[in-house]
Scaffold this motif. Sequence first.
Motif, PDB file in Angstrom:
ATOM      1  N   VAL A 395       0.845  -1.125  -0.431  1.00  0.00           N
ATOM      2  CA  VAL A 395      -0.295   0.466   0.227  1.00  0.00           C
ATOM      3  C   VAL A 395       1.024   1.117  -0.040  1.00  0.00           C
ATOM      4  O   VAL A 395       0.264   2.044  -0.678  1.00  0.00           O
ATOM      5  CB  VAL A 395      -0.878   0.091   1.170  1.00  0.00           C
ATOM      6  CG1 VAL A 395      -2.033  -0.814   0.767  1.00  0.00           C
ATOM      7  CG2 VAL A 395      -0.433   0.137   2.845  1.00  0.00           C
ATOM      8  N   GLU A 396       2.311   1.220   0.222  1.00  0.00           N
ATOM      9  CA  GLU A 396       3.021   2.717   0.553  1.00  0.00           C
ATOM     10  C   GLU A 396       3.165   2.787  -0.432  1.00  0.00           C
ATOM     11  O   GLU A 396       3.544   3.852  -0.990  1.00  0.00           O
ATOM     12  CB  GLU A 396       3.940   1.981   1.624  1.00  0.00           C
ATOM     13  CG  GLU A 396       5.098   1.227   1.525  1.00  0.00           C
ATOM     14  CD  GLU A 396       4.687   0.162   2.211  1.00  0.00           C
ATOM     15  OE1 GLU A 396       3.069  -0.611   2.884  1.00  0.00           O
ATOM     16  OE2 GLU A 396       5.162  -1.133   1.902  1.00  0.00           O
ATOM     17  N   LYS A 397       2.418   2.076  -1.993  1.00  0.00           N
ATOM     18  CA  LYS A 397       3.620   2.307  -2.818  1.00  0.00           C
ATOM     19  C   LYS A 397       2.352   2.661  -3.739  1.00  0.00           C
ATOM     20  O   LYS A 397       2.686   2.655  -5.055  1.00  0.00           O
ATOM     21  CB  LYS A 397       4.843   1.233  -3.144  1.00  0.00           C
ATOM     22  CG  LYS A 397       5.943   1.425  -2.415  1.00  0.00           C
ATOM     23  CD  LYS A 397       6.659   0.155  -3.491  1.00  0.00           C
ATOM     24  CE  LYS A 397       8.532   0.198  -3.327  1.00  0.00           C
ATOM     25  NZ  LYS A 397       8.844  -1.005  -3.121  1.00  0.00           N
ATOM     26  N   ALA A 398       1.416   2.539  -3.390  1.00  0.00           N
ATOM     27  CA  ALA A 398       0.390   2.692  -3.830  1.00  0.00           C
ATOM     28  C   ALA A 398      -0.104   3.866  -4.610  1.00  0.00           C
ATOM     29  O   ALA A 398      -1.546   4.420  -5.619  1.00  0.00           O
ATOM     30  CB  ALA A 398      -0.801   1.871  -3.625  1.00  0.00           C
ATOM     31  N   GLU A 399       0.452   5.178  -4.113  1.00  0.00           N
ATOM     32  CA  GLU A 399      -0.277   6.147  -4.133  1.00  0.00           C
ATOM     33  C   GLU A 399      -0.222   6.854  -5.915  1.00  0.00           C
ATOM     34  O   GLU A 399       0.447   6.563  -6.688  1.00  0.00           O
ATOM     35  CB  GLU A 399       0.431   7.333  -3.132  1.00  0.00           C
ATOM     36  CG  GLU A 399      -0.266   8.912  -3.220  1.00  0.00           C
ATOM     37  CD  GLU A 399       0.394  10.144  -2.541  1.00  0.00           C
ATOM     38  OE1 GLU A 399       0.825   9.681  -2.070  1.00  0.00           O
ATOM     39  OE2 GLU A 399      -0.503  10.931  -2.616  1.00  0.00           O
ATOM     40  N   ILE A 423      -6.286   5.547  -6.092  1.00  0.00           N
ATOM     41  CA  ILE A 423      -5.275   6.192  -4.122  1.00  0.00           C
ATOM     42  C   ILE A 423      -4.726   6.686  -4.336  1.00  0.00           C
ATOM     43  O   ILE A 423      -4.077   7.716  -4.934  1.00  0.00           O
ATOM     44  CB  ILE A 423      -4.851   4.140  -4.187  1.00  0.00           C
ATOM     45  CG1 ILE A 423      -5.131   3.145  -4.535  1.00  0.00           C
ATOM     46  CG2 ILE A 423      -4.251   4.404  -2.779  1.00  0.00           C
ATOM     47  CD1 ILE A 423      -4.814   1.943  -4.316  1.00  0.00           C
ATOM     48  N   ALA A 425      -3.058   9.951  -1.024  1.00  0.00           N
ATOM     49  CA  ALA A 425      -1.910   9.540   0.952  1.00  0.00           C
ATOM     50  C   ALA A 425      -4.046   9.426   1.321  1.00  0.00           C
ATOM     51  O   ALA A 425      -3.185   8.545   2.838  1.00  0.00           O
ATOM     52  CB  ALA A 425      -1.748  10.739   1.050  1.00  0.00           C
ATOM     53  N   ILE A 428      -3.956   5.445   1.556  1.00  0.00           N
ATOM     54  CA  ILE A 428      -3.179   5.079   1.780  1.00  0.00           C
ATOM     55  C   ILE A 428      -3.424   5.108   3.421  1.00  0.00           C
ATOM     56  O   ILE A 428      -2.670   4.083   4.874  1.00  0.00           O
ATOM     57  CB  ILE A 428      -1.843   5.336   1.826  1.00  0.00           C
ATOM     58  CG1 ILE A 428      -1.973   5.041   0.191  1.00  0.00           C
ATOM     59  CG2 ILE A 428      -1.037   4.892   1.900  1.00  0.00           C
ATOM     60  CD1 ILE A 428      -0.639   5.445  -0.708  1.00  0.00           C
ATOM     61  N   PHE A 431      -5.594   2.602   4.669  1.00  0.00           N
ATOM     62  CA  PHE A 431      -5.568   1.638   4.775  1.00  0.00           C
ATOM     63  C   PHE A 431      -5.018   1.014   5.672  1.00  0.00           C
ATOM     64  O   PHE A 431      -4.259  -0.541   6.613  1.00  0.00           O
ATOM     65  CB  PHE A 431      -4.594   1.176   3.609  1.00  0.00           C
ATOM     66  CG  PHE A 431      -5.635   0.914   1.578  1.00  0.00           C
ATOM     67  CD1 PHE A 431      -6.951   1.790   2.626  1.00  0.00           C
ATOM     68  CD2 PHE A 431      -4.859   1.625   0.801  1.00  0.00           C
ATOM     69  CE1 PHE A 431      -7.841   1.656   1.394  1.00  0.00           C
ATOM     70  CE2 PHE A 431      -5.254   1.698  -0.424  1.00  0.00           C
ATOM     71  CZ  PHE A 431      -6.982   1.859  -0.243  1.00  0.00           C
ATOM     72  N   GLN A 432      -3.370   2.034   6.192  1.00  0.00           N
ATOM     73  CA  GLN A 432      -2.646   1.418   7.133  1.00  0.00           C
ATOM     74  C   GLN A 432      -3.525   1.371   8.499  1.00  0.00           C
ATOM     75  O   GLN A 432      -2.514   0.143   9.217  1.00  0.00           O
ATOM     76  CB  GLN A 432      -1.655   2.062   7.289  1.00  0.00           C
ATOM     77  CG  GLN A 432      -0.625   1.888   5.826  1.00  0.00           C
ATOM     78  CD  GLN A 432       0.611   3.343   5.453  1.00  0.00           C
ATOM     79  OE1 GLN A 432       0.374   4.701   5.776  1.00  0.00           O
ATOM     80  NE2 GLN A 432       1.360   2.860   5.430  1.00  0.00           N
ATOM     81  N   THR A 438      -1.632  -4.667   1.889  1.00  0.00           N
ATOM     82  CA  THR A 438      -1.069  -4.186   0.471  1.00  0.00           C
ATOM     83  C   THR A 438      -2.728  -4.500  -0.772  1.00  0.00           C
ATOM     84  O   THR A 438      -3.529  -4.642  -0.160  1.00  0.00           O
ATOM     85  CB  THR A 438      -0.965  -6.363  -0.521  1.00  0.00           C
ATOM     86  OG1 THR A 438      -1.870  -6.721  -0.320  1.00  0.00           O
ATOM     87  CG2 THR A 438       0.349  -6.799  -0.308  1.00  0.00           C
ATOM     88  N   CYS A 439      -2.739  -4.183  -1.909  1.00  0.00           N
ATOM     89  CA  CYS A 439      -3.744  -4.275  -2.635  1.00  0.00           C
ATOM     90  C   CYS A 439      -3.063  -4.253  -4.081  1.00  0.00           C
ATOM     91  O   CYS A 439      -2.120  -4.449  -4.382  1.00  0.00           O
ATOM     92  CB  CYS A 439      -4.237  -1.972  -2.451  1.00  0.00           C
ATOM     93  SG  CYS A 439      -3.232  -1.179  -2.945  1.00  0.00           S
TER      94      CYS A 439
END
Length: 452
Positions: A395-399, A423, A425, A428, A431-432, A438-439
Amino acid sequence: MNTPIADYVSAYAAGNAARFHMPGHKGRMFLGPESRDITEIRGADDLYRPRGIIRESEENAAQLFGAARTVYSAEGSSLCIRTMLALAAWRAEEMGLSRKILAGRNAHKTLMAAAALLDLEIDWLLPAPGEGLLSCTVNPETVRKRLEQQPYMAVFLTSPDYIGHCAPVRETAEACHRAGVPLLVDNAHGAYLKFLHPDRHPMTLGADLCCDSAHKTLPCLTGAAYLHIRKNAYRDWESRAEEAMALFGSTSPSWLILQSLDRANRDLAAGYPRRLESAVHRLDRLKRRLKDRGWHLEGEEPLKLSLAPRSMGYTGEMLAEILENHGVVCEFADPDFLTLMPSAETTEQEWERLEEALEVERKAPLREERPDPGSPERALSIREAMLSPAELIPVEKAEGRILADAGVQCPPAVPIRIAGERIDAAAIACFQYYGIRTCRVLRSRQEERHAP
Ligand SMILES: Cc1ncc(COP(=O)(O)O)c(C=O)c1O
Protein backbone atom coordinates in the motif's frame (compact mmCIF):
# COMPACT_ATOMS: atom_id res chain seq x y z
CA MET A 1 -49.47 -19.29 10.39
CA ASN A 2 -48.81 -22.46 8.40
CA THR A 3 -45.36 -23.83 7.53
CA PRO A 4 -45.75 -25.59 4.15
CA ILE A 5 -42.04 -26.08 3.39
CA ALA A 6 -41.13 -27.48 6.80
CA ASP A 7 -44.25 -29.73 6.77
CA TYR A 8 -43.46 -31.07 3.32
CA VAL A 9 -39.90 -31.95 4.31
CA SER A 10 -41.02 -33.55 7.60
CA ALA A 11 -43.41 -35.80 5.69
CA TYR A 12 -40.75 -36.64 3.12
CA ALA A 13 -38.15 -37.46 5.80
CA ALA A 14 -40.64 -39.64 7.67
CA GLY A 15 -41.57 -41.53 4.47
CA ASN A 16 -38.19 -43.30 4.36
CA ALA A 17 -37.91 -43.01 0.56
CA ALA A 18 -34.84 -44.42 -1.19
CA ARG A 19 -33.20 -41.13 -2.21
CA PHE A 20 -31.96 -41.60 -5.74
CA HIS A 21 -31.52 -37.84 -6.06
CA MET A 22 -29.06 -35.26 -4.80
CA PRO A 23 -27.56 -34.61 -2.23
CA GLY A 24 -25.07 -37.43 -1.85
CA HIS A 25 -25.56 -37.89 1.89
CA LYS A 26 -28.96 -39.57 1.12
CA GLY A 27 -30.42 -38.33 4.37
CA ARG A 28 -27.90 -40.29 6.51
CA MET A 29 -26.54 -38.41 9.47
CA PHE A 30 -23.00 -37.03 9.11
CA LEU A 31 -23.39 -33.58 10.66
CA GLY A 32 -26.92 -33.79 11.99
CA PRO A 33 -29.58 -32.15 9.80
CA GLU A 34 -29.13 -34.33 6.65
CA SER A 35 -32.54 -36.01 6.75
CA ARG A 36 -34.14 -32.57 6.24
CA ASP A 37 -31.67 -31.49 3.57
CA ILE A 38 -33.31 -32.19 0.20
CA THR A 39 -33.31 -30.70 -3.26
CA GLU A 40 -35.96 -29.79 -5.85
CA ILE A 41 -37.49 -33.26 -6.16
CA ARG A 42 -40.84 -33.93 -7.82
CA GLY A 43 -43.56 -32.53 -5.62
CA ALA A 44 -41.29 -30.00 -3.96
CA ASP A 45 -41.09 -26.47 -5.36
CA ASP A 46 -38.46 -24.44 -7.25
CA LEU A 47 -37.08 -21.32 -5.54
CA TYR A 48 -36.69 -19.43 -8.81
CA ARG A 49 -40.10 -20.48 -10.22
CA PRO A 50 -42.16 -20.96 -7.06
CA ARG A 51 -45.66 -22.27 -7.70
CA GLY A 52 -46.32 -24.45 -4.65
CA ILE A 53 -45.03 -24.64 -1.08
CA ILE A 54 -42.27 -22.03 -1.52
CA ARG A 55 -44.71 -19.57 -3.06
CA GLU A 56 -47.20 -20.18 -0.25
CA SER A 57 -44.52 -19.63 2.38
CA GLU A 58 -43.22 -16.49 0.66
CA GLU A 59 -46.78 -15.14 0.65
CA ASN A 60 -46.91 -15.69 4.40
CA ALA A 61 -43.69 -13.70 4.76
CA ALA A 62 -44.99 -10.92 2.48
CA GLN A 63 -48.07 -10.62 4.69
CA LEU A 64 -45.89 -10.37 7.81
CA PHE A 65 -43.63 -7.71 6.30
CA GLY A 66 -46.37 -5.73 4.54
CA ALA A 67 -44.81 -6.28 1.10
CA ALA A 68 -46.61 -6.84 -2.20
CA ARG A 69 -44.16 -9.67 -2.81
CA THR A 70 -41.43 -11.26 -0.71
CA VAL A 71 -38.85 -13.56 -2.27
CA TYR A 72 -36.64 -15.87 -0.22
CA SER A 73 -32.87 -15.90 -0.60
CA ALA A 74 -30.77 -18.81 0.63
CA GLU A 75 -27.63 -16.75 -0.05
CA GLY A 76 -28.10 -13.83 2.26
CA SER A 77 -28.70 -10.18 1.53
CA SER A 78 -25.68 -10.36 -0.77
CA LEU A 79 -27.85 -12.14 -3.35
CA CYS A 80 -30.78 -9.78 -2.69
CA ILE A 81 -28.62 -6.69 -3.28
CA ARG A 82 -27.55 -7.98 -6.70
CA THR A 83 -31.19 -8.80 -7.44
CA MET A 84 -32.46 -5.35 -6.39
CA LEU A 85 -29.91 -3.68 -8.64
CA ALA A 86 -30.75 -5.95 -11.59
CA LEU A 87 -34.44 -5.05 -11.18
CA ALA A 88 -33.58 -1.35 -11.00
CA ALA A 89 -31.31 -1.69 -14.05
CA TRP A 90 -34.09 -3.35 -16.09
CA ARG A 91 -36.41 -0.51 -15.17
CA ALA A 92 -33.75 2.04 -16.16
CA GLU A 93 -33.22 0.35 -19.54
CA GLU A 94 -36.93 0.35 -20.23
CA MET A 95 -37.30 3.99 -19.26
CA GLY A 96 -34.15 5.10 -21.07
CA LEU A 97 -32.47 6.30 -17.85
CA SER A 98 -28.76 6.39 -17.03
CA ARG A 99 -27.33 3.30 -15.29
CA LYS A 100 -26.17 5.36 -12.37
CA ILE A 101 -27.23 5.11 -8.74
CA LEU A 102 -26.84 7.48 -5.84
CA ALA A 103 -25.70 5.63 -2.71
CA GLY A 104 -24.54 6.26 0.84
CA ARG A 105 -20.85 5.44 1.14
CA ASN A 106 -21.38 3.17 4.18
CA ALA A 107 -22.46 0.45 1.74
CA HIS A 108 -21.42 -3.18 2.11
CA LYS A 109 -18.90 -4.52 -0.45
CA THR A 110 -21.66 -6.49 -2.21
CA LEU A 111 -22.89 -3.25 -3.74
CA MET A 112 -19.57 -2.84 -5.58
CA ALA A 113 -19.63 -6.43 -6.86
CA ALA A 114 -23.20 -5.91 -8.08
CA ALA A 115 -22.23 -2.66 -9.81
CA ALA A 116 -19.35 -4.41 -11.57
CA LEU A 117 -21.52 -7.35 -12.68
CA LEU A 118 -24.27 -5.07 -14.00
CA ASP A 119 -21.93 -2.32 -15.25
CA LEU A 120 -23.49 0.37 -13.09
CA GLU A 121 -21.92 3.60 -11.94
CA ILE A 122 -22.27 4.92 -8.39
CA ASP A 123 -22.33 8.53 -7.28
CA TRP A 124 -21.75 8.74 -3.55
CA LEU A 125 -23.33 10.51 -0.64
CA LEU A 126 -20.20 10.92 1.48
CA PRO A 127 -19.88 10.91 5.27
CA ALA A 128 -19.53 14.27 7.00
CA PRO A 129 -15.96 15.26 7.97
CA GLY A 130 -14.94 13.33 11.10
CA GLU A 131 -17.70 10.74 10.68
CA GLY A 132 -15.30 8.00 9.60
CA LEU A 133 -16.02 5.17 7.20
CA LEU A 134 -18.60 3.01 8.91
CA SER A 135 -21.41 5.55 8.94
CA CYS A 136 -22.80 8.13 6.56
CA THR A 137 -25.40 10.59 7.74
CA VAL A 138 -27.86 11.04 4.90
CA ASN A 139 -29.65 14.34 4.53
CA PRO A 140 -32.91 13.93 2.57
CA GLU A 141 -32.60 17.54 1.36
CA THR A 142 -29.22 16.71 -0.19
CA VAL A 143 -30.79 13.68 -1.85
CA ARG A 144 -33.60 15.86 -3.18
CA LYS A 145 -31.10 18.33 -4.72
CA ARG A 146 -28.96 15.58 -6.23
CA LEU A 147 -32.06 14.03 -7.82
CA GLU A 148 -32.92 17.40 -9.35
CA GLN A 149 -29.47 17.56 -10.92
CA GLN A 150 -29.35 14.01 -12.36
CA PRO A 151 -31.92 11.36 -13.36
CA TYR A 152 -30.49 8.54 -11.23
CA MET A 153 -31.90 5.06 -11.79
CA ALA A 154 -32.18 4.50 -8.01
CA VAL A 155 -31.12 5.73 -4.59
CA PHE A 156 -29.46 3.11 -2.36
CA LEU A 157 -29.28 3.43 1.42
CA THR A 158 -27.67 1.14 3.97
CA SER A 159 -29.73 1.34 7.12
CA PRO A 160 -29.13 0.31 9.86
CA ASP A 161 -25.39 0.27 9.33
CA TYR A 162 -22.93 -1.98 11.10
CA ILE A 163 -22.56 0.21 14.17
CA GLY A 164 -26.27 0.91 14.49
CA HIS A 165 -26.91 4.24 12.77
CA CYS A 166 -30.27 4.47 11.01
CA ALA A 167 -30.92 6.64 7.95
CA PRO A 168 -34.00 8.88 7.56
CA VAL A 169 -35.72 6.35 5.29
CA ARG A 170 -39.19 7.95 5.32
CA GLU A 171 -37.97 11.43 4.33
CA THR A 172 -35.56 10.02 1.73
CA ALA A 173 -38.36 7.88 0.27
CA GLU A 174 -40.52 11.02 -0.04
CA ALA A 175 -37.71 12.86 -1.85
CA CYS A 176 -37.20 9.88 -4.17
CA HIS A 177 -40.87 9.44 -4.97
CA ARG A 178 -41.32 13.12 -5.73
CA ALA A 179 -38.55 12.72 -8.31
CA GLY A 180 -39.93 9.40 -9.62
CA VAL A 181 -36.82 7.50 -8.47
CA PRO A 182 -37.06 4.17 -6.60
CA LEU A 183 -35.49 3.85 -3.15
CA LEU A 184 -33.57 0.63 -2.47
CA VAL A 185 -32.64 -0.12 1.14
CA ASP A 186 -30.02 -2.54 2.40
CA ASN A 187 -31.75 -3.46 5.65
CA ALA A 188 -29.52 -6.51 6.20
CA HIS A 189 -29.27 -5.61 9.90
CA GLY A 190 -32.89 -4.65 10.45
CA ALA A 191 -35.36 -7.48 9.70
CA TYR A 192 -36.57 -7.22 13.32
CA LEU A 193 -37.54 -3.53 12.89
CA LYS A 194 -40.86 -4.75 11.44
CA PHE A 195 -41.85 -6.25 14.79
CA LEU A 196 -41.28 -3.19 16.99
CA HIS A 197 -44.03 -0.84 18.17
CA PRO A 198 -44.08 1.40 16.25
CA ASP A 199 -42.88 -0.61 13.28
CA ARG A 200 -39.66 0.91 11.89
CA HIS A 201 -39.05 -1.36 8.91
CA PRO A 202 -37.93 0.35 5.66
CA MET A 203 -40.91 -1.13 3.77
CA THR A 204 -43.24 0.62 6.20
CA LEU A 205 -41.25 3.83 5.78
CA GLY A 206 -41.56 3.84 1.98
CA ALA A 207 -38.73 1.77 0.46
CA ASP A 208 -39.52 0.31 -2.97
CA LEU A 209 -37.14 -2.62 -2.71
CA CYS A 210 -35.53 -3.79 0.48
CA CYS A 211 -33.43 -6.72 1.64
CA ASP A 212 -33.28 -8.17 5.15
CA SER A 213 -30.79 -10.76 6.34
CA ALA A 214 -33.19 -12.87 8.42
CA HIS A 215 -30.16 -14.66 9.82
CA LYS A 216 -28.58 -11.53 11.32
CA THR A 217 -31.34 -10.71 13.80
CA LEU A 218 -34.19 -13.25 13.56
CA PRO A 219 -34.06 -16.88 14.73
CA CYS A 220 -32.97 -18.18 11.29
CA LEU A 221 -30.05 -20.11 9.84
CA THR A 222 -27.07 -18.28 8.34
CA GLY A 223 -27.78 -17.37 4.71
CA ALA A 224 -31.54 -16.84 5.20
CA ALA A 225 -32.74 -13.52 3.76
CA TYR A 226 -35.73 -11.74 2.23
CA LEU A 227 -36.15 -9.48 -0.75
CA HIS A 228 -39.28 -7.33 -0.35
CA ILE A 229 -41.07 -5.45 -3.13
CA ARG A 230 -43.49 -2.60 -2.47
CA LYS A 231 -46.94 -2.65 -4.03
CA ASN A 232 -47.02 -0.76 -7.35
CA ALA A 233 -43.30 0.00 -7.06
CA TYR A 234 -42.76 -0.94 -10.71
CA ARG A 235 -44.97 -3.08 -12.86
CA ASP A 236 -42.49 -5.85 -13.76
CA TRP A 237 -40.73 -6.24 -10.45
CA GLU A 238 -43.19 -8.59 -8.80
CA SER A 239 -43.25 -10.95 -11.77
CA ARG A 240 -39.52 -10.79 -12.58
CA ALA A 241 -37.94 -10.89 -9.12
CA GLU A 242 -37.00 -14.59 -9.24
CA GLU A 243 -35.70 -14.22 -12.78
CA ALA A 244 -33.37 -11.47 -11.54
CA MET A 245 -32.32 -13.54 -8.53
CA ALA A 246 -31.62 -16.58 -10.70
CA LEU A 247 -29.02 -14.54 -12.65
CA PHE A 248 -26.74 -14.62 -9.62
CA GLY A 249 -27.92 -17.37 -7.26
CA SER A 250 -26.89 -21.00 -7.04
CA THR A 251 -29.21 -23.49 -8.73
CA SER A 252 -28.92 -25.55 -5.53
CA PRO A 253 -30.37 -23.34 -2.79
CA SER A 254 -30.24 -24.82 0.70
CA TRP A 255 -33.52 -26.41 1.73
CA LEU A 256 -32.44 -26.18 5.35
CA ILE A 257 -32.38 -22.41 4.95
CA LEU A 258 -35.76 -22.39 3.17
CA GLN A 259 -37.27 -24.43 6.02
CA SER A 260 -35.73 -22.02 8.51
CA LEU A 261 -37.38 -19.03 6.77
CA ASP A 262 -40.66 -20.93 6.57
CA ARG A 263 -40.59 -21.96 10.24
CA ALA A 264 -39.74 -18.39 11.25
CA ASN A 265 -43.05 -17.13 9.81
CA ARG A 266 -44.99 -18.99 12.49
CA ASP A 267 -42.84 -17.54 15.25
CA LEU A 268 -42.88 -14.01 13.81
CA ALA A 269 -46.68 -14.15 13.71
CA ALA A 270 -46.91 -15.38 17.31
CA GLY A 271 -44.34 -15.27 20.14
CA TYR A 272 -41.50 -13.31 18.55
CA PRO A 273 -42.76 -9.71 18.95
CA ARG A 274 -43.13 -10.15 22.71
CA ARG A 275 -39.67 -11.67 23.11
CA LEU A 276 -38.27 -8.86 20.96
CA GLU A 277 -39.93 -6.21 23.09
CA SER A 278 -38.43 -7.61 26.27
CA ALA A 279 -34.96 -7.86 24.64
CA VAL A 280 -35.20 -4.20 23.56
CA HIS A 281 -36.18 -3.16 27.11
CA ARG A 282 -33.34 -5.23 28.56
CA LEU A 283 -30.86 -3.56 26.22
CA ASP A 284 -32.30 -0.11 27.00
CA ARG A 285 -31.63 -0.73 30.66
CA LEU A 286 -28.08 -1.81 29.97
CA LYS A 287 -27.49 1.20 27.69
CA ARG A 288 -28.69 3.59 30.41
CA ARG A 289 -26.34 2.00 32.97
CA LEU A 290 -23.40 2.13 30.60
CA LYS A 291 -24.06 5.80 29.78
CA ASP A 292 -24.24 6.61 33.50
CA ARG A 293 -20.84 4.98 33.93
CA GLY A 294 -19.36 7.18 31.19
CA TRP A 295 -19.44 4.88 28.18
CA HIS A 296 -19.89 6.52 24.80
CA LEU A 297 -22.53 4.66 22.75
CA GLU A 298 -22.88 4.83 18.97
CA GLY A 299 -26.05 4.65 16.90
CA GLU A 300 -29.72 4.55 17.73
CA GLU A 301 -30.60 1.00 16.67
CA PRO A 302 -32.79 -0.61 19.37
CA LEU A 303 -31.24 -4.09 19.24
CA LYS A 304 -27.57 -3.30 18.85
CA LEU A 305 -24.98 -2.15 21.34
CA SER A 306 -22.07 -0.26 19.79
CA LEU A 307 -19.46 1.19 22.13
CA ALA A 308 -16.78 3.74 21.28
CA PRO A 309 -14.43 2.65 24.10
CA ARG A 310 -11.41 4.91 23.51
CA SER A 311 -12.85 7.42 25.98
CA MET A 312 -12.66 4.65 28.62
CA GLY A 313 -9.04 3.84 27.71
CA TYR A 314 -9.60 0.86 25.41
CA THR A 315 -9.61 0.14 21.70
CA GLY A 316 -12.47 -1.97 20.40
CA GLU A 317 -10.06 -4.90 19.98
CA MET A 318 -8.77 -4.60 23.58
CA LEU A 319 -12.33 -4.63 24.87
CA ALA A 320 -13.22 -7.61 22.66
CA GLU A 321 -10.39 -9.56 24.28
CA ILE A 322 -11.60 -8.69 27.78
CA LEU A 323 -15.11 -9.81 26.86
CA GLU A 324 -13.77 -13.05 25.39
CA ASN A 325 -11.99 -13.78 28.66
CA HIS A 326 -15.46 -13.63 30.25
CA GLY A 327 -16.91 -15.95 27.61
CA VAL A 328 -18.63 -13.15 25.68
CA VAL A 329 -18.01 -12.99 21.93
CA CYS A 330 -18.81 -9.75 20.13
CA GLU A 331 -19.98 -9.26 16.55
CA PHE A 332 -17.31 -6.77 15.55
CA ALA A 333 -14.36 -4.85 16.94
CA ASP A 334 -11.89 -2.45 15.36
CA PRO A 335 -9.54 0.21 16.78
CA ASP A 336 -12.49 2.52 17.56
CA PHE A 337 -15.67 0.49 18.02
CA LEU A 338 -17.06 -2.68 19.49
CA THR A 339 -20.46 -3.93 18.38
CA LEU A 340 -22.60 -6.49 20.17
CA MET A 341 -25.72 -8.00 18.61
CA PRO A 342 -28.10 -9.50 21.16
CA SER A 343 -31.45 -10.80 19.93
CA ALA A 344 -34.84 -11.91 21.20
CA GLU A 345 -33.16 -15.24 21.99
CA THR A 346 -30.50 -13.82 24.35
CA THR A 347 -31.05 -15.28 27.83
CA GLU A 348 -31.01 -13.35 31.11
CA GLN A 349 -27.84 -15.25 32.13
CA GLU A 350 -26.15 -14.07 28.93
CA TRP A 351 -27.21 -10.46 29.53
CA GLU A 352 -25.78 -10.70 33.06
CA ARG A 353 -22.54 -12.20 31.82
CA LEU A 354 -22.18 -9.32 29.36
CA GLU A 355 -22.97 -6.75 32.01
CA GLU A 356 -20.37 -8.26 34.34
CA ALA A 357 -17.76 -8.40 31.58
CA LEU A 358 -18.29 -4.68 30.88
CA GLU A 359 -17.39 -3.78 34.50
CA VAL A 360 -13.93 -2.75 33.35
CA GLU A 361 -11.64 -0.31 35.08
CA ARG A 362 -11.86 3.19 33.63
CA LYS A 363 -8.45 4.28 32.31
CA ALA A 364 -6.97 7.42 30.76
CA PRO A 365 -8.72 8.07 27.43
CA LEU A 366 -6.92 6.98 24.29
CA ARG A 367 -6.30 9.67 21.70
CA GLU A 368 -8.55 9.57 18.62
CA GLU A 369 -6.30 8.47 15.76
CA ARG A 370 -8.81 7.54 13.10
CA PRO A 371 -7.62 9.14 9.84
CA ASP A 372 -9.99 11.13 7.69
CA PRO A 373 -10.85 9.02 4.61
CA GLY A 374 -10.93 12.11 2.36
CA SER A 375 -12.92 12.23 -0.88
CA PRO A 376 -12.55 9.47 -3.44
CA GLU A 377 -11.52 10.40 -7.00
CA ARG A 378 -12.98 8.25 -9.78
CA ALA A 379 -10.69 7.44 -12.71
CA LEU A 380 -12.45 4.46 -14.32
CA SER A 381 -15.75 2.61 -14.14
CA ILE A 382 -16.01 -0.06 -11.45
CA ARG A 383 -16.45 -2.79 -14.03
CA GLU A 384 -13.59 -1.67 -16.27
CA ALA A 385 -11.21 -1.44 -13.31
CA MET A 386 -12.20 -4.83 -11.92
CA LEU A 387 -11.76 -6.56 -15.26
CA SER A 388 -8.42 -4.89 -16.12
CA PRO A 389 -5.06 -6.68 -15.79
CA ALA A 390 -3.87 -5.93 -12.28
CA GLU A 391 -0.96 -6.40 -9.90
CA LEU A 392 -0.63 -6.68 -6.15
CA ILE A 393 1.58 -4.02 -4.57
CA PRO A 394 2.38 -2.79 -1.03
CA VAL A 395 0.00 0.00 0.00
CA GLU A 396 2.85 2.44 0.67
CA LYS A 397 3.68 2.30 -3.07
CA ALA A 398 0.07 2.73 -4.19
CA GLU A 399 -0.30 6.52 -4.21
CA GLY A 400 -1.63 7.72 -7.56
CA ARG A 401 -2.50 4.20 -8.76
CA ILE A 402 -6.02 3.04 -9.72
CA LEU A 403 -7.58 0.37 -7.53
CA ALA A 404 -8.61 -2.88 -9.28
CA ASP A 405 -9.93 -4.74 -6.21
CA ALA A 406 -13.72 -4.57 -5.87
CA GLY A 407 -12.92 -2.51 -2.82
CA VAL A 408 -10.33 -2.22 -0.11
CA GLN A 409 -12.45 -2.38 2.99
CA CYS A 410 -12.07 -1.54 6.57
CA PRO A 411 -13.63 -4.23 8.70
CA PRO A 412 -16.62 -4.92 8.41
CA ALA A 413 -16.55 -4.79 4.60
CA VAL A 414 -17.17 -1.05 4.15
CA PRO A 415 -15.04 0.33 1.33
CA ILE A 416 -12.20 2.80 1.92
CA ARG A 417 -11.67 2.99 -1.83
CA ILE A 418 -13.39 0.98 -4.57
CA ALA A 419 -12.38 -0.35 -7.99
CA GLY A 420 -11.69 2.48 -10.43
CA GLU A 421 -10.83 5.07 -7.77
CA ARG A 422 -7.38 6.64 -7.60
CA ILE A 423 -5.50 5.89 -4.40
CA ASP A 424 -4.42 9.02 -2.55
CA ALA A 425 -2.51 9.70 0.67
CA ALA A 426 -5.73 9.79 2.73
CA ALA A 427 -6.69 6.34 1.47
CA ILE A 428 -3.22 4.95 2.24
CA ALA A 429 -3.42 6.31 5.80
CA CYS A 430 -6.76 4.50 6.22
CA PHE A 431 -5.44 1.25 4.70
CA GLN A 432 -2.55 1.34 7.17
CA TYR A 433 -4.80 2.21 10.12
CA TYR A 434 -6.92 -0.89 9.45
CA GLY A 435 -3.84 -3.10 8.96
CA ILE A 436 -4.20 -3.51 5.18
CA ARG A 437 -0.72 -4.14 3.73
CA THR A 438 -1.30 -4.78 0.02
CA CYS A 439 -3.81 -3.83 -2.64
CA ARG A 440 -4.47 -4.79 -6.24
CA VAL A 441 -4.04 -1.97 -8.73
CA LEU A 442 -4.18 -1.70 -12.52
CA ARG A 443 -0.90 -2.74 -14.16
CA SER A 444 1.30 0.28 -14.97
CA ARG A 445 0.77 0.01 -18.75
CA GLN A 446 -3.00 0.00 -18.26
CA GLU A 447 -2.76 2.99 -15.95
CA GLU A 448 -0.86 5.09 -18.50
CA ARG A 449 -3.96 4.94 -20.71
CA HIS A 450 -5.96 6.54 -17.93
CA ALA A 451 -3.42 9.13 -16.74
CA PRO A 452 -5.15 12.30 -15.45
C1 LIG B 1 -24.79 -3.77 5.72
C2 LIG B 1 -24.68 -5.14 5.13
N1 LIG B 1 -25.27 -5.39 3.97
C3 LIG B 1 -25.23 -6.61 3.39
C4 LIG B 1 -24.55 -7.64 3.97
C5 LIG B 1 -24.54 -8.98 3.32
O1 LIG B 1 -25.47 -9.78 3.99
P1 LIG B 1 -25.45 -11.37 3.95
O2 LIG B 1 -24.33 -11.79 4.84
O3 LIG B 1 -26.79 -11.75 4.49
O4 LIG B 1 -25.24 -11.79 2.55
C6 LIG B 1 -23.90 -7.43 5.20
C7 LIG B 1 -23.16 -8.51 5.83
O5 LIG B 1 -22.60 -8.40 6.87
C8 LIG B 1 -23.97 -6.14 5.79
O6 LIG B 1 -23.37 -5.88 6.96
